[in-house]
Design a protein around this motif. Structure first.
Motif, PDB file in Angstrom:
ATOM      1  N   TYR A  49       0.839  -1.202   0.000  1.00 47.73           N
ATOM      2  CA  TYR A  49       0.000   0.000   0.000  1.00 47.73           C
ATOM      3  C   TYR A  49       0.875   1.255   0.000  1.00 47.73           C
ATOM      4  N   GLN A  50       1.901   1.263   0.848  1.00 45.29           N
ATOM      5  CA  GLN A  50       2.820   2.406   0.907  1.00 45.29           C
ATOM      6  C   GLN A  50       3.577   2.569  -0.404  1.00 45.29           C
ATOM      7  N   ARG A  53       1.248   4.164  -2.919  1.00 46.88           N
ATOM      8  CA  ARG A  53       1.086   5.598  -2.633  1.00 46.88           C
ATOM      9  C   ARG A  53       2.297   6.402  -3.086  1.00 46.88           C
ATOM     10  N   ASP A  67       3.396  12.139  -6.082  1.00 48.49           N
ATOM     11  CA  ASP A  67       3.057  10.751  -5.780  1.00 48.49           C
ATOM     12  C   ASP A  67       1.536  10.572  -5.843  1.00 48.49           C
ATOM     13  N   ALA A  69      -0.549   9.480  -3.688  1.00 51.41           N
ATOM     14  CA  ALA A  69      -1.263   9.955  -2.505  1.00 51.41           C
ATOM     15  C   ALA A  69      -1.600  11.434  -2.636  1.00 51.41           C
TER      16      ALA A  69
END
Length: 194
Positions: A49-50, A53, A67, A69
């Motif tokens: 997930y990171q 993002r 990014d 995110a």
């Protein structure tokens, strides 16, 4: 096998478009996406997930290589304010707000009540700025910003409390009139009037 993914018929496409235009569907999709992200970010696969993002996309020449995110946060904020602006425009051009004499409040309410609620909305906005800054901000210069947002939120909360406390008698009277049930049948009298 090739015919399975052909374009659907017009009635089917229209039905799907009508379903997606409903506000409840959009809210449910957003809630499902948020819930999925929360579960994914707190699962054993949190690193993926990171990593997702952190993927950068966008034209670097325009300094838009951000990014995912940041794109998601800024994009959703832009869409929200665009939709809110469209709704406001519709109200001012074709709705009840095109003539201020038509903009009325329910019986017993005053414009000061609206001011109190507007102050509460301001609190929500400034607190969201503070939370975002506390979560993602770094550096010593940000401390002054955080203190200013916190002080503004506390001042707005105090002002809203004073305004709404002064009007509490009116709210209690409205509540009593709307919930009165003289025949004790469980249905307020307000809904039984012819």
């Amino acid at each position: 096998m090739a015919g399975e993914f052909n374009r659907s018929t017009w009635p089917e496409a229209r039905r799907i478009a009508d379903i997606l235009r409903k506000e409840t569907i959009g809210g449910a999709l957003l809630l499902a996406a948020a819930l999925t992200a929360l579960i994914w970010a707190n699962s054993p696969w949190a690193q993926t997930y990171q990593d997702l993002r952190a993927i950068e996309a966008g034209p670097a020449a325009l300094h838009l290589n951000l990014d995912l995110a940041t794109w998601a946060a800024d994009g959703l904020l832009a869409i929200f304010f665009f939709v809110a602006g469209l709704e406001l425009k519709r109200e001012f051009v074709a709705g009840d707000l095109r003539d201020l004499r038509r903009a009325t409040l329910d019986e017993g309410l005053a414009w000061i009540d609206m001011a109190g609620l507007a102050v509460l909305a301001g609190i929500g906005f400034t607190v969201s700025l503070l939370i975002g800054e506390l979560a993602f901000g770094t550096g010593e210069a940000d401390a002054r910003f955080k203190i200013a947002v916190l002080a503004g939120s506390l001042t707005a909360a105090l002002l809203a409390t004073v305004i709404l406390r002064l009007r509490a008698r009116v709210y209690r009277r409205i509540h009593r009139s709307e919930t009165a049930d003289s025949d004790h049948d469980g249905i307020p009298d307000l809904y039984q009037q012819p």
